[in-house]
Each structure stands twice: as structure tokens, then as C-alpha cells.
Design an enzyme around this catalytic site. Structure first.
Site, mmCIF file in Angstrom:
data_model
loop_
_atom_site.group_PDB
_atom_site.id
_atom_site.type_symbol
_atom_site.label_atom_id
_atom_site.label_comp_id
_atom_site.label_asym_id
_atom_site.label_seq_id
_atom_site.Cartn_x
_atom_site.Cartn_y
_atom_site.Cartn_z
ATOM 1 N N LYS A 22 0.833 -1.210 0.000
ATOM 2 C CA LYS A 22 0.000 0.000 0.000
ATOM 3 C C LYS A 22 0.863 1.254 0.000
ATOM 4 O O LYS A 22 0.649 2.164 -0.800
ATOM 5 C CB LYS A 22 -0.902 -0.003 1.248
ATOM 6 N N ASN A 23 1.834 1.311 0.901
ATOM 7 C CA ASN A 23 2.595 2.557 1.048
ATOM 8 C C ASN A 23 3.612 2.769 -0.070
ATOM 9 O O ASN A 23 4.259 3.807 -0.114
ATOM 10 C CB ASN A 23 3.286 2.606 2.411
ATOM 11 N N CYS A 116 -5.309 13.070 13.123
ATOM 12 C CA CYS A 116 -6.020 11.817 12.892
ATOM 13 C C CYS A 116 -5.939 10.987 14.153
ATOM 14 O O CYS A 116 -5.418 11.442 15.174
ATOM 15 C CB CYS A 116 -5.462 11.075 11.685
ATOM 16 N N ASP A 304 4.160 0.873 12.232
ATOM 17 C CA ASP A 304 2.994 0.180 11.669
ATOM 18 C C ASP A 304 2.904 -1.284 12.105
ATOM 19 O O ASP A 304 1.946 -1.976 11.742
ATOM 20 C CB ASP A 304 3.012 0.270 10.131
ATOM 21 N N ARG A 396 -8.889 -0.546 4.146
ATOM 22 C CA ARG A 396 -7.992 0.453 3.566
ATOM 23 C C ARG A 396 -6.645 -0.169 3.221
ATOM 24 O O ARG A 396 -5.981 0.277 2.296
ATOM 25 C CB ARG A 396 -7.742 1.589 4.573
HETATM 26 C C1 UD1 Z 1 3.981 7.107 6.581
HETATM 27 C C2 UD1 Z 1 3.167 5.884 6.319
HETATM 28 C C3 UD1 Z 1 2.534 5.376 7.619
HETATM 29 C C4 UD1 Z 1 3.615 5.165 8.680
HETATM 30 C C5 UD1 Z 1 4.476 6.417 8.827
HETATM 31 C C6 UD1 Z 1 5.669 6.220 9.741
HETATM 32 C C7 UD1 Z 1 2.402 6.185 4.043
HETATM 33 C C8 UD1 Z 1 1.277 6.472 3.126
HETATM 34 N N1 UD1 Z 1 2.125 6.209 5.359
HETATM 35 O O1 UD1 Z 1 3.106 8.124 7.066
HETATM 36 O O2 UD1 Z 1 1.885 4.148 7.345
HETATM 37 O O3 UD1 Z 1 3.003 4.893 9.912
HETATM 38 O O4 UD1 Z 1 4.995 6.815 7.534
HETATM 39 O O5 UD1 Z 1 6.464 5.174 9.289
HETATM 40 O O6 UD1 Z 1 3.509 5.891 3.621
HETATM 41 N N2 UD1 Z 1 6.021 14.964 10.822
HETATM 42 C C9 UD1 Z 1 6.161 16.307 11.080
HETATM 43 N N3 UD1 Z 1 6.085 17.182 10.033
HETATM 44 C C10 UD1 Z 1 5.908 16.776 8.735
HETATM 45 C C11 UD1 Z 1 5.773 15.405 8.483
HETATM 46 C C12 UD1 Z 1 5.833 14.510 9.546
HETATM 47 O O7 UD1 Z 1 6.330 16.713 12.230
HETATM 48 O O8 UD1 Z 1 5.846 17.633 7.827
HETATM 49 C C13 UD1 Z 1 6.093 13.978 11.942
HETATM 50 C C14 UD1 Z 1 4.799 13.188 12.107
HETATM 51 O O9 UD1 Z 1 3.849 13.891 12.894
HETATM 52 C C15 UD1 Z 1 5.310 11.934 12.791
HETATM 53 C C16 UD1 Z 1 6.694 11.737 12.129
HETATM 54 O O10 UD1 Z 1 7.040 12.993 11.598
HETATM 55 O O11 UD1 Z 1 5.487 12.152 14.159
HETATM 56 C C17 UD1 Z 1 6.729 10.702 11.032
HETATM 57 O O12 UD1 Z 1 5.659 10.927 10.130
HETATM 58 P P1 UD1 Z 1 5.746 10.571 8.585
HETATM 59 O O13 UD1 Z 1 6.932 9.725 8.303
HETATM 60 O O14 UD1 Z 1 5.597 11.826 7.813
HETATM 61 O O15 UD1 Z 1 4.433 9.705 8.388
HETATM 62 P P2 UD1 Z 1 3.585 9.637 7.081
HETATM 63 O O16 UD1 Z 1 4.487 9.882 5.924
HETATM 64 O O17 UD1 Z 1 2.360 10.472 7.233
#
Ligand code: UD1
Length: 417
Positions: A22-23, A116, A304, A396
């Protein structure tokens, strides 16, 4: 509303084929926005998130053809570079259209994802990176507006390791003028898989798999055909499902090398795991040992997989300390596991799980995708019937979940309310 009904107590044995990740497929579908030529993806899982993103891309004018597990996307023109709130709310990964749209169409309006079930999840790093590349970025009435005639290469140092942030800027950088260096980049296998698709489309990327990505922008990308990697979280979930029942499984088409941290923990719990090039074989003991873990960016233990291991620890011998370092509110499944009889104490980002002899079936509420997976795993050993509500979370991210579990001998059925 559909629910999943599981009757616990069966030992799971057999073979399961892993689906596409998925990711990995979600960012790859967005990468199709970067070229006017067709991009064909194979090994695409049939998931609600994939359907949601396909409909978003179609709204933008992307043509979509789907046949079995093959999807061809063609963004000959982009009519409307917009991702509305309803779709971004349904799936946060919709934010992945932002980088490609600005790079190719010169503009994007993407609803700002809110918080979320697992935390605040800001996207400030995505926006900071685009601004560093010369985009004008503002947030108005809940929407991100970003535009740039042509993005410029820049040096971007992430404050936190972000998976979709890295993917967004990596995609944007492929069409920027000059060289972009992304430091403190996420190294997740899905980021690497996306980078390989981009290379197949003509992008120039160095450092794939490291925390520094160097992208030399090109004028245009072309079409490509690419097989999506197998889903390491799905694979890990089946390994846990079998392990908790004391069973045996062979996973085929498995992303074996991407699962090191999970396999290491399963061995620590007492399982024997054989690792082949694209297969895995797990044999579980009658009762697992509790294992401590701390989530971390790849190659650390994946957040995850945290809920699934909390389910294992709930019935293991001894007690375990689980530390969640990625998301601030990712223990919602703990309260539901307690309803099944688990002994879990939460203190901030730490959970202490003391293994109990057995769980009892009950009705539980799924709060997010991986929390639901943890509840399914617990339901497989709980005495009597466990009913998991809010099944849409599982749909999902898990392709044919109940069919795959049933093929291993689980007593599981999807029922209407
Ligand atoms: C992706 C994965 C999700 C997984 C997560 C962590 C997808 C579609 N989803 O989510 O399944 O659980 O990686 O491995 O690939 N953060 C910030 N600012 C930003 C972006 C992130 O502070 O601009 C923080 C987030 O709040 C979190 C951390 O960074 O605490 C990691 O988040 P991130 O790696 O961005 O998660 P996703 O990419 O949303």
C-alpha cells in the site's frame, strides 16, 4: 456497516502470498502526474486507499485503466490540480499529489490534512521543502496553495524523518531546475521503491536507500512499467497472526529483506524464521516470550507493526515494554485489547504489557488500520467470539484479509450489522 467475526483458538498453518505494498503504490500512482506518458504499475493491491487515490487522480483528468492487478495511469493533461477535503480527510496520503502537481502543472490546491486517530501529523516539512525549492506556499481556508513556474533545486534538511515528506519532495525534485539534496531523508523500502520507479521514468537520483538523496532535475520524465514491491507490513501482520496461534506459515512473494527488524523480534519471541530471497517460513512455539520494542524510522522497528506486537505480548510469557516514538497517540488499541482481558499499562509513549494466560472474545472497536490488525491478531487466540467493528479501517490496507486468514485455517467471517 460490516464487521469481522473471529472465533479464536485455531492454530494457523499454511501458505500466504503477499500483496503489493500500500505505502509504495500510493506514491507511485502520484508519480504518474509527473509525465504525460502512461505509467503502468503491476502487483497493485485491491484496497480502499488505492480506489480513493484513483478517484482523486481521475478527478484531476488522469485516465485510469485497471485490469486485475495492473493499473495504467496517463496524465496527458492535468485539468484540475486540486485535492479536496473529502478525499484528503478519507486518506492522508492524498498529500502525495502536492509535490508532483507543483512540479508538473506549476500549481496545486490541496486540502491541509487535519489530525487523525494516531496524532497531530503536521505536513510542515513538506511545505518547508517546497518553499525552499522556490514555490510560493500559503494556507488559506484550510487549503494549501502552492505554485511555482519551475521549481529550483535546493538543499533540504528535514527536522524529522518523514516518509511522505521525503516522497513528495523527491517527486518534485525530479522536474526541478538543478540539483536538489534531501538530507535526513526517510530510508523506508517504499521510498526506495518509489525512487526506482522514478529512475525507470528517466529521473536522475543518487543515494537511494541512504539518508541523503541527490536529485538532478530533468526537463521531462517518460512513461514506464514497474512492479510494486510486496507489502512488508502485511507480511509482518501475517507472521504475527500465525505466531500468536503457535502455527507455521510460508509467505511467498515476501519482501524478506525489508523485514529484518520484525524478524529479529519474532526470533526473540521464540519463533524460528527462515529467510529466502522472496519467501519466509515461520514456525512458532506453543507460547511466545514477551519482547520489548521501540518504534523508529527504517531500518528500526516500524510503528505500523507496533499494535500487532502488542497483541503478541498480551498473551506471551513475561512482560514487555513498548515505546512508541513516531506518533504521540498510537496506543488506542491498548484499551480495546484490555476489553479482551489484556494487562496493559500506558504511561505517555510507553506501554507495559504483562502477558496473561488467555484472552476472552468481545466486541471491539477498530480505531485505525494497524490498530485493527492488532485486534484481529488478538481475536485469533481469544476464547469464543471477537467482533471487530469499523471494518473499513482494515479494508484500507489489507487485501482479502479474511480469505487469506481463512486459507490458514482461521474461523473468520465478514458479517453485516
Ligand atoms: C507514513 C506511512 C505510515 C507510517 C508512517 C511512519 C504512508 C502512506 N504512510 O506516514 O503508514 O506509519 O509513515 O512510518 O507511507 N512529521 C512532522 N512534520 C511533517 C511530516 C511529519 O512533524 O511535515 C512527523 C509526524 O507527525 C510523525 C513523524 O514525523 O510524528 C513521522 O511521520 P511521517 O513519516 O511523515 O508519516 P507519514 O508519511 O504520514
Amino acid at each position: 456497516m460490516e464487521k469481522l467475526r473471529i472465533t479464536g483458538g485455531r492454530r494457523l498453518v499454511g501458505e500466504v502470498a503477499c500483496s503489493g505494498a500500500k505505502n509504495a503504490v500510493l506514491p507511485m500512482m502520484c508519480a504518474a502526474l509527473l509525465t504525460r506518458e502512461p505509467v503502468t504499475l503491476t502487483h497493485v493491491p485491491e484496497l480502499q486507499d488505492v480506489a480513493t487515490l484513483l478517484s482523486l487522480l481521475e478527478r484531476m483528468g488522469v485516465s485510469v485503466q485497471r485490469s486485475g492487478d495492473t493499473v495504467t495511469l496517463c496524465a496527458r493533461t492535468i485539468d484540475s490540480p486540486t485535492a479536496p477535503y473529502e478525499l484528503v480527510k478519507a486518506m492522508r496520503a492524498s498529500i502525495l499529489v502536492l509535490g508532483p502537481l507543483v512540479a508538473r502543472a506549476g500549481e496545486a490546491v490541496v486540502s491541509l490534512p487535519g489530525g487523525c486517530a494516531i496524532g497531530a501529523r503536521p505536513v510542515d516539512q513538506h511545505l518547508k521543502g517546497l518553499a525552499a525549492m522556490g514555490a510560493e506556499v500559503r494556507v488559506e481556508h484550510g487549503d494549501i496553495h502552492a505554485c511555482a513556474r519551475r521549481l529550483r533545486g535546493a538543499r533540504i534538511v528535514f527536522d524529522v524523518v518523514t516518509v511522505t515528506g521525503t516522497e513528495n519532495l523527491l517527486m518534485a525534485a525530479t522536474l526541478a531546475e538543478g540539483v536538489t539534496v534531501i538530507e535526513n531523508a526517510a530510508r523506508e523500502p517504499e521510498v526506495q521503491d518509489l525512487a526506482r520507479l522514478l529512475v525507470a521514468m528517466g529521473a536522475e537520483i543518487d543515494g537511494i536507500g541512504s539518508d541523503t538523496l541527490v536529485v538532478r532535475g530533468v526537463e521531462r520524465l517518460h512513461g514506464a512499467t514497474y512492479r510494486v514491491m510486496s507489502d512488508r507490513i502485511e507480511a509482518g501482520t501475517y507472521l504475527c497472526a500465525v505466531a500468536i496461534t503457535g502455527g507455521e506459515v510460508v509467505l511467498t512473494d515476501a519482501p524478506a529483506r525489508a523485514l529484518d527488524a520484525v524478524i529479529h523480534k519474532l526470533r526473540e519471541a521464540g519463533c524460528s524464521v527462515e529467510v529466502g530471497e522472496d519467501w519466509l517460513r515461520l514456525v512458532a512455539p506453543r507460547r511466545l516470550r514477551a519482547v520489548d520494542l521501540r518504534t523508529a524510522p527504517y531500518p528500526g522497528f516500524p510503528t505500523d507493526m507496533q499494535a500487532q506486537f502488542m497483541a503478541l505480548d498480551s498473551v506471551a510469557m513475561g512482560s514487555a515494554v513498548i515505546r512508541e516514538t513516531i506518533f504521540e497517540n498510537r496506543f488506542m488499541h491498548a484499551v480495546e485489547l484490555q476489553r479482551l482481558g489484556a494487562n496493559i499499562h500506558i504511561d505517555g509513549a510507553t506501554a507495559v504489557v504483562t502477558g496473561v494466560e488467555g484472552l476472552q472474545g468481545a466486541t471491539v472497536m477498530a480505531t485505525d488500520l494497524r490498530a485493527s490488525a492488532g485486534l484481529v491478531i488478538a481475536g485469533l487466540v481469544a476464547e469464543g467470539e471477537t467482533v471487530i467493528e469499523q471494518l473499513h479501517h482494515l479494508d484500507r490496507g489489507y487485501e482479502r484479509l479474511e480469505a487469506k486468514l481463512a486459507s490458514l485455517g482461521a474461523a473468520v467471517a465478514r458479517v453485516e450489522r
